[in-house]
Enzyme design. Structure first.
Site, mmCIF file in Angstrom:
data_model
loop_
_atom_site.group_PDB
_atom_site.id
_atom_site.type_symbol
_atom_site.label_atom_id
_atom_site.label_comp_id
_atom_site.label_asym_id
_atom_site.label_seq_id
_atom_site.Cartn_x
_atom_site.Cartn_y
_atom_site.Cartn_z
ATOM 1 N N PRO A 1 79.113 13.393 41.486
ATOM 2 C CA PRO A 1 80.306 14.170 41.155
ATOM 3 C C PRO A 1 81.170 14.488 42.382
ATOM 4 O O PRO A 1 80.675 14.511 43.503
ATOM 5 C CB PRO A 1 79.729 15.457 40.565
ATOM 6 C CG PRO A 1 78.388 15.597 41.199
ATOM 7 C CD PRO A 1 77.883 14.192 41.445
ATOM 8 N N GLU A 2 82.431 14.766 42.134
ATOM 9 C CA GLU A 2 83.352 15.151 43.198
ATOM 10 C C GLU A 2 82.919 16.472 43.848
ATOM 11 O O GLU A 2 83.007 16.638 45.051
ATOM 12 C CB GLU A 2 84.770 15.263 42.616
ATOM 13 C CG GLU A 2 85.834 15.807 43.539
ATOM 14 C CD GLU A 2 86.083 14.921 44.761
ATOM 15 O OE1 GLU A 2 85.587 13.783 44.809
ATOM 16 O OE2 GLU A 2 86.768 15.387 45.679
ATOM 17 N N SER A 3 82.438 17.407 43.013
ATOM 18 C CA SER A 3 81.871 18.624 43.601
ATOM 19 C C SER A 3 80.733 19.124 42.730
ATOM 20 O O SER A 3 80.685 18.847 41.534
ATOM 21 C CB SER A 3 82.936 19.706 43.789
ATOM 22 O OG SER A 3 83.472 20.098 42.554
ATOM 23 N N ARG B 1 85.166 7.558 46.504
ATOM 24 C CA ARG B 1 84.812 8.129 47.802
ATOM 25 C C ARG B 1 83.973 7.160 48.625
ATOM 26 O O ARG B 1 82.881 6.747 48.186
ATOM 27 C CB ARG B 1 84.006 9.412 47.595
ATOM 28 C CG ARG B 1 84.761 10.524 46.893
ATOM 29 C CD ARG B 1 85.938 10.942 47.688
ATOM 30 N NE ARG B 1 86.505 12.208 47.197
ATOM 31 C CZ ARG B 1 87.716 12.638 47.567
ATOM 32 N NH1 ARG B 1 88.453 11.919 48.385
ATOM 33 N NH2 ARG B 1 88.168 13.779 47.096
#
Ligand SMILES: *[C@@H]1O[C@H](CO)[C@@H](O)[C@H](O)[C@H]1NC(C)=O
Ligand SMILES: *[C@@H]1O[C@H](CO)[C@@H](O)[C@H](O)[C@H]1NC(C)=O
Ligand SMILES: *[C@@H]1O[C@H](CO)[C@@H](O)[C@H](O)[C@H]1NC(C)=O
Ligand SMILES: *[C@@H]1O[C@H](CO)[C@@H](O)[C@H](O)[C@H]1NC(C)=O
Ligand SMILES: *[C@@H]1O[C@H](CO)[C@@H](O)[C@H](O)[C@H]1NC(C)=O
Ligand SMILES: *[C@@H]1O[C@H](CO)[C@@H](O)[C@H](O)[C@H]1NC(C)=O
Ligand SMILES: *[C@@H]1O[C@H](CO)[C@@H](O)[C@H](O)[C@H]1NC(C)=O
Length: 482
Positions: A376-378, A409
């Site tokens: 996940p991104e965060s 990413r």
């Protein structure tokens, strides 16, 4: 190229067995020149994917900054100078694709760096355009000097780097020398910010110093290192709550930190990354940068290492502010393992290497615990705030997702790569499942599986973005990430 062969070769890329060699940093044997069939087929798969992305970009978006792969449109989010092309130059050189390299060199020669319709980010423009041109120049003048016959085309990279830096350098014309980040290069103006961020200030010195070393004009090194000097010697003292770990924002008028919020997350990240990379670039000149990285690394192991209550075997990095730990992290932060592995290797510090491997494993778990196989991104492991829908994920995986976006990413890949270079093991790598999800998600059509995509060939020519070209938001201001 058709997806079936691409997906097959990408799958081979992920599951084939390791090459016989145990590569280490400093080894004189370039990994991709290994004779192993597996290594060659992986390299071929990556080159094919890159060509595929380049062809889509060339057809639909060039010379704009980026391809919009669903609409076949384009965007100009990085000044409109052809960011994907310039940023991809060093990759095309390493892949030894003379056709693409020449296309990019011809384009670079035509860019007018004094003209744009948009606000220019000093940081983004430095890492993509200046970094792209200088790394291309170094490769084409050095290890890959046989690729382009006309050396005047290579020299343009340096001339244009100087032209660009000359356009940008007014950013440093502030009372402290800490630059403005958001510039109007037409008017010589800025956005009126009072502070600049840690990462955007601390992610300039490598490119600007290299430009000075190549041109013999010390202006660029002096400007970037003056700005960096406030980060290396932080004031007030309270802005460095643990040795080496510093606050997040710097006052442009006097170079003082305005807070003491510590993290390795977006907004702070590449300050730490560049400290050790400056030392690797030139150990004689940048010993202080190394000392600061070592201090930060030791403090990080001591104070920021954090283990989720449900999965104490995992290691993530917390943030810190005024006595409180923040138990959340980001995809961007996954460069951290690679940074520890690089520093541990060049400094011969087993403790850093082992900690780096723990961090890489933690990031790998954020990948292999999700349904898609993509991290996940965060994410968070703060037990006071678990959404009930993710309670079982937290129990099993040791984190819950606070942003499920995926925007290509590359940080995690760099760390996986360093882990492999250091250990020779492929314990951490992208699984075929992850790669399928990335390829699928990348055409931004939710709910499509690979088989359906294969039947819809018309979507294919532009589904893959060029590696590195989406390294957006790295170092972006903390506020805009939250
Ligand atoms: C270089 O890239 C072009 C464009 O994608 C491709 O057609 C060509 O096959 C590649 N050449 C090599 C040597 O890989
Ligand atoms: C700026 O916008 C004008 C009008 O849309 C366009 O013709 C020009 O190419 C743009 N310049 C750049 C550098 O993007
Ligand atoms: C930059 O300044 C010029 C001249 O003042 C102005 O015309 C232009 O709109 C500004 N550009 C941006 C992106 O704000
Ligand atoms: C920055 O420092 C100046 C003093 O040089 C001070 O007047 C100003 O309030 C400070 N700004 C911030 C945002 O801390
Ligand atoms: C830090 O926290 C203490 C209370 O624990 C508070 O009194 C103080 O104002 C805080 N300092 C800053 C800079 O926020
Ligand atoms: C690295 O450190 C180990 C012990 O920590 C030592 O035995 C070894 O000689 C060192 N190697 C180098 C190249 O300095
Ligand atoms: C995820 O990868 C780690 C190695 O980083 C491995 O130990 C673990 O078993 C894997 N978990 C799953 C669910 O595949």
């Amino acid at each position: 190229m058709h997806l079936p062969s691409l997906s097959l070769s990408l799958t081979a890329l992920a599951i084939a067995s390791p090459s016989a060699a145990y590569p280490h940093f400093g080894s004189s044997q370039p990994v991709l020149h290994s004779n192993s069939d597996t290594t060659q087929s992986r390299a071929d798969a990556i080159k094919a994917a890159f060509s595929h992305a380049w062809d889509g970009y060339l057809q639909y978006a060039f010379p704009h900054d980026e391809l919009h792969p669903v609409s076949n449109g384009y965007g100009d989010s990085r000044n409109g100078w052809g960011a994907s092309a310039v940023d991809a130059l060093s990759t095309a050189v390493i892949m030894r694709n003379a056709t693409i390299v020449n296309q990019i060199l011809d384009h670079v020669a035509k860019i007018d760096y004094s003209k744009t319709n948009t606000t220019v980010s000093l940081f983004e423009t430095t890492i993509r355009y200046l970094g792209g041109m200088l790394s291309g120049y170094d490769l084409l003048k050095g290890p890959v000097s046989d690729l382009v016959q006309d050396s005047s085309k290579i020299d343009v990279l340096l001339t244009q780097s100087k032209n660009l830096a000359d356009v940008l350098k007014f950013a440093f014309d502030t009372p402290s020398g800490v630059p403005y980040n958001n510039l109007n290069i037409t008017s010589g103006g800025n956005d009126g910010a009072k502070t600049n961020g840690l990462a955007v200030t601390g992610t300039l010195a490598l490119e600007w110093t290299r430009l000075s070393d190549l041109t013999g004009d010390t202006t660029y090194a002096d400007l970037s290192q003056k700005a960096e000097s406030y980060l290396l010697n932080p004031q007030p003292k309270s802005a460095e709550p643990f040795p080496g770990l510093v606050g997040s924002n710097i006052n442009i008028s006097n170079g003082q930190f305005t807070d003491a919020q510590v993290s390795w997350n977006g907004g702070d990240d590449s300050y730490y990354e560049y400290l050790i990379k400056m030392y690797v670039y030139d150990p004689k000149r940048f010993g202080l940068y190394k000392d600061r990285w070592v201090a930060a690394a030791q403090s990080t192991m001591q104070h920021l290492a954090s283990h989720p209550s449900s999965r104490p075997d995992l290691t993530f990095l917390a943030s810190y502010n005024n006595g409180t730990l923040g138990l959340s992290s980001q995809h961007l932060t996954c460069f951290d393992g690679g940074s520890f592995l690089l520093g541990g290797t060049v400094l011969n510090r087993t403790d850093f290497i082992n900690f780096g491997l723990d961090l890489v494993s933690g990031c790998h778990d954020t990948y292999n615990s999700t349904l898609t196989g993509i991290g996940p991104e965060s994410f968070s492991w703060d037990t006071s705030d678990i959404p009930s829908s993710q309670q079982s994920l937290y129990e099993k995986a040791g984190f819950y997702i606070t942003s499920g976006a995926y925007i290509l990413r590359p940080e995690v890949i760099e760390s996986f790569y360093y882990a492999w270079r250091v250990t020779g093991q492929e314990t951490v790598s992208l699984s075929p499942h992850s790669i399928r999800s990335i390829v699928t998600n990348n055409i931004l059509v939710p709910g499509l599986d690979l088989e359906r995509i294969q039947r819809r060939q018309r979507l294919l020519p532009h589904q893959l973005r060029i590696f590195r070209s989406d390294r957006r938001e790295r170092g972006q201001r903390r506020q805009s990430i939250r």
